[in-house]
Design a protein around this motif. Structure first.
Motif, PDB file in Angstrom:
ATOM      1  N   GLY A  35      30.479  -7.431  32.988  1.00  8.82           N
ATOM      2  CA  GLY A  35      30.811  -6.505  31.876  1.00  8.82           C
ATOM      3  C   GLY A  35      31.983  -5.806  32.225  1.00  8.82           C
ATOM      4  O   GLY A  35      32.886  -5.389  31.413  1.00  8.82           O
TER       5      GLY A  35
ATOM      6  N   ARG B  46      32.955  -0.108  24.046  1.00 12.78           N
ATOM      7  CA  ARG B  46      31.682  -0.813  23.380  1.00 12.78           C
ATOM      8  C   ARG B  46      30.435   0.155  23.697  1.00 12.78           C
ATOM      9  O   ARG B  46      29.424  -0.125  23.151  1.00 12.78           O
TER      10      ARG B  46
ATOM     11  N   LEU C 284      29.536  -6.205  27.538  1.00 14.54           N
ATOM     12  CA  LEU C 284      29.976  -7.178  27.029  1.00 14.54           C
ATOM     13  C   LEU C 284      29.750  -7.333  25.432  1.00 14.54           C
ATOM     14  O   LEU C 284      29.942  -8.360  24.997  1.00 14.54           O
TER      15      LEU C 284
ATOM     16  N   GLY D  46      34.463  -7.165  29.716  1.00 12.83           N
ATOM     17  CA  GLY D  46      33.949  -6.323  28.549  1.00 12.83           C
ATOM     18  C   GLY D  46      34.925  -5.354  28.262  1.00 12.83           C
ATOM     19  O   GLY D  46      36.167  -5.024  28.941  1.00 12.83           O
TER      20      GLY D  46
END
Length: 864
Positions: free
Chosen positions: A166, A174, A50, A170
């Motif tokens: 997530g 990341r 996230l 997301g």
């Protein structure tokens, strides 16, 4: 017995079930020992996806990573301590517990003694065979993975939710934000990335545009749209350059990772760097709403102004209002309008909006009652304004017109309304208005058919003369309201006397035709005549009932040639309205005179039947109203005698204008109640001694007070047996009669105190409340009668002679006149329906009404 290994042929069949049981036990112990570890791992990985971890600074990242790692190691150690590897014997024992008689344990046993006994050996063999057959049906039990005992707060589901968010919203890229995973070489290999959206304003109801999916280089978006941009990768690898938010053209590029701006003008929006894009943004401006007045204002039959208008907006109008101010330059400044007007706020009225459908283009009508406003029928300036969701306001062209309001045709009522307007125009007109009112009310017996109206006007004049020199706004409003109520009562007439009301409606209609009234006013007066005619025939039917009870043999067979049918009356009224609409006023007046003659010669064709309780209650209330009117007339005569002692003696010797005996007395001689007898005795005593007033005003006023008390007690007894209990109309009728009883008590106290003007005023309030109660009681009887329609239809088909009213229609036992046929025919049905719809729309557009009421009105409009 001693344990022995399972038979090889049988153990091969059970091996799979024992292995499955062992696997389930392993899953149970792993779950219970390591669920905190799994929860912490899911929370950490979901936070990384996230972007929560990447949004932290390097020191916070390192501290968070160290704490998370320490927590993971601690939970691994704690899980290893809690975990115990299950054994095969434990799995076999659990499987054996699921079988009746524990056959696996029985198969492991052997005989410890009795081997020489053939019978014992045979029994043992049979037991072993039975257990072997039962063991073949063994099935591995399902593992118990529930953690409610070790996780009562369901923290595992919270961790699972974070991971799911997530994965859904997301980005796996990341993960590189974790120190040590995002090496320079890896960053260079993956390259920077971006994502962005354009969100139009919510009121436009347009979809969100994802910039990554836009193939064209030019985009058209509404004014006020929001552009949201996120940049990923090494800071500074991607920069934003834009001119749509109003920033200077030479402003430096924006290199932060998150951007949010509003489109305020057309321009460019460019993402500079590897993989960047550029668009030309064309802003569509939000158009200011347009609103205008359509046509001339009209006056509804009920006296309310009707102003049509139309409005348009590209995304819909959210609110509209009308501002009305006085047009001084267009007013004929004569008589009471010569002085400078008092300062008054402009009229601000909310305009109705469509509750369902499209508001981008619509036509509606403002319906409002301005009859009591000081500017009624005067030139005013009207400006309409409309607002949209963007906060923009559009104004219409200024329109000068006469503020539509109710007109009065009775000469005295019109004079009172003119002086009321002069009083409301400027407070300095107070002395002049008092003098004019006193002049027009000279010799009241020649002007006012009802002496109570003259007494009320005299009290208003006295009140105005008292405060005229220092007239305040409160005094101005109070006196103007009293003048309005008196004028309306004079104009509408006494509703208790149906014949007088019908004749008055005919005279008003003739007066309107002679004076060239508008079509709306003529339609209103024609509708009033129809209603008054219905009331008159209802009164005739009730009178025929009383005659039938006294002499039924003389009223059962009326002459057939004297009966007026429904079709004849309806055809004649339709003919009158048609002639008036065509402008043939002379022929219309002749037809109106013919209608009057037909009604005068009409006979009631109804047999003598006992009245229902509801009809009896209406009869008693009507008699009480007539008795109250008689008592009010006598109080007024006493007031005149005090002001004119010489003429008062002559007035007392004259007969009562209502007759020597009031209708209430003649109609109830056979069924006097407590209180009526006292009232009759009081009246009889006064008739036997007409000069009793000379003995002193106090004695006569005491007798009037006693009669008022008896009348109040009679009304109190009548309230005990009223129909319509539990209905809305019945409750309104009881409230009105309670107010009438309170007003009678106030009149009684005023008579005992010698305050005749106040007594006459309270008696007038009692009569008004009685009329309202009778109307509400009639509505309650109609509602109650509708539920008994089936019983009435059965009674009508029984073969007995049905009662009929003057139009030949059946009269039910509940007191309801007429049948289920349409009472409003032709275009009146649609006009009345449109009036009701306009009223609902007007009320729904008033923001000061309760939310529950507006929701109910919206549901009505959605349905119809």
């Amino acid at each position: 017995m001693t344990q022995a290994p399972l038979p090889k042929d049988l153990s091969r069949g059970l091996r799979r079930q024992i292995n499955l049981t062992w696997t389930g036990m392993m899953a149970e112990r792993l779950t219970r020992a390591f669920w905190p570890l799994w929860a912490v791992l899911m929370v950490g990985f979901g936070a990384v996806l996230l972007g929560a971890f990447g949004a932290m600074g390097p020191p916070v990242q390192n501290g968070t990573l160290a704490l998370w790692s320490l927590t993971v190691l601690s939970l691994i150690w704690l899980g290893l301590r809690r975990f115990h590897m299950p054994t095969v014997a434990a799995a076999q024992n659990r499987l054996d517990e699921t079988l009746p008689g524990r056959p696996l344990q029985a198969l492991n046993d052997h005989m410890a003694f009795g081997l020489e006994d053939a019978a014992s050996v045979a029994v043992w063999a049979a037991h072993q065979q039975r257990m072997a057959d039962r063991a073949k049906s063994a099935r591995a039990p399902a593992p118990d993975l529930r953690l409610v005992t070790v996780d009562p707060f369901a923290l595992r589901y919270v961790a699972l939710l974070v991971l799911a968010l997530g994965l859904l919203f997301g980005s796996v890229g990341r993960v590189q934000s974790i120190p040590g995973l995002g090496t320079p070489d890896a960053d260079g290999l993956a390259g920077p990335s971006w994502e962005g959206w354009i969100e139009p304003p919510a009121y436009t109801r347009l979809p969100t545009l994802y910039l990554g999916d836009q193939k064209q280089d030019s985009l058209s978006v509404p004014q006020g749209s929001r552009i949201i941009l996120r940049l990923y990768g090494v800071e500074g690898a991607l920069n934003l350059v834009e001119t749509v938010s109003g920033r200077p053209i030479d402003a430096p590029a924006l290199s932060s990772t998150a951007h949010e701006l509003a489109v305020r003008q057309s321009g460019t929006f460019s993402i500079q760097g590897t993989g960047g894009r550029s668009w030309d943004i064309m802003m569509r401006p939000d158009v200011v709403p347009l609103i205008q007045i359509d046509g001339d204002p009209a006056l509804d039959p009920d006296g309310r102004a009707n102003l049509p208008f139309s409005a348009t907006d590209d995304f819909g109008v959210t609110g509209a209002a009308a501002e009305i101010t006085l047009a001084l330059d267009s007013i004929d400044r004569r008589y009471g309008l010569i002085p400078a007007p008092d300062d008054r706020d402009a009229i601000d009225v909310q305009l109705p909006l469509p509750l369902a459908g499209d508001r981008t283009e619509f036509s509606e009508a403002l319906t409002e009652d301005f009859a009591q406003h000081p500017w009624a029928n005067l030139p005013v300036q009207v400006i309409l304004r409309a607002e949209d969701a963007a906060g923009q306001t559009g104004l219409s062209d200024t329109r000068i017109l006469d503020l539509p309001a109710r007109r009065f045709f009775d000469p005295m009522a019109a004079a009172l309304i003119d002086q009321r307007q002069a009083l409301l125009w400027a407070r300095v007109n107070g002395p002049q208005v008092a003098r004019i009112l006193r002049a027009v009310s000279y010799l009241p017996e020649d002007i006012f058919p009802n002496p109570a109206h003259a007494a009320t006007l005299r009290a208003i004049i006295d009140d105005l003369e008292t405060v005229a020199k220092d007239l305040t706004r409160e005094d101005q409003d109070r006196i103007s309201l009293a003048l309005w109520n008196l004028a309306a009562e004079i104009e509408d007439g006494d509703l208790a006397d149906a014949r007088a009301r019908m004749e008055r409606a005919q005279k008003r209609l003739q007066e309107a035709m002679r004076n060239g009234a508008s079509e709306q006013e003529i339609a209103e007066l024609m509708q009033e005549l129809r209603a008054a005619t219905q009331d008159y025939m209802r009164q005739l039917a009730q009178e025929q009932k009383r005659q039938a009870q006294q002499s039924p043999e003389t009223s059962q067979n009326p002459p057939p040639d004297m009966e007026l049918s429904q079709n004849d009356l309806q055809a004649l009224m339709d003919r009158i309205q048609e002639l008036m609409e065509q402008g043939r006023m002379a022929e219309a007046m002749e037809a109106l005179e013919q209608l009057r003659e037909m009604l005068e010669n009409m006979q009631v064709t109804e047999g003598g039947q006992q009245m229902s309780p509801g009809q009896q209650a209406m009869e008693d209330l009507a008699d009480t109203l007539r008795d109250q009117q008689t008592l009010n007339d006598e109080a007024f005569n006493e007031l005149q005698r005090q002001f004119n002692p010489d003429g008062g003696e002559q007035q007392q010797q004259q007969p009562n204008p209502q007759g020597q005996q009031s209708p209430g007395q003649s109609g109830r001689q056979g069924q006097q109640q407590p209180g009526q007898q006292q009232q009759g005795q009081g009246q009889q005593g006064e008739q036997q001694n007409p000069q009793s007033g000379q003995n002193g005003p106090g004695m006569l006023q005491d007798r009037l007070a006693e009669r008022q008390r008896a009348l109040r007690q009679e009304l109190q007894q009548q309230q005990q047996n009223l129909p319509g209990d539990g209905t809305e109309a019945g409750d309104r009728a009881r409230d009105s009669l309670n107010r009438a009883q309170d007003a009678m008590e106030g009149a009684e106290d005023a008579l005992r105190d010698g305050d005749l003007p106040r007594a006459i005023e309270r008696q007038g309030e009692a009569m008004n409340a009685l009329r309202e109660g009778m109307r509400d009681l009639g509505d309650a009887m109609a509602q109650q009668g509708s539920s008994d329609q089936g019983d009435r239809d059965t009674a009508q088909d029984s073969g007995s002679d049905a009662q009929r009213d003057p139009l030949g229609r059946s009269i039910g036992n509940s007191g309801r006149l007429g049948s289920d046929d349409e009472m409003v025919q032709g275009t009146d049905v649609y006009r009345r329906a449109q009036e009701l719809l306009d009223e609902i729309r007007r009320r729904s557009g008033e923001s000061d009404r309760p939310e529950a009421e507006r929701d109910y009105l919206e549901r009505l409009l959605d349905r119809f």
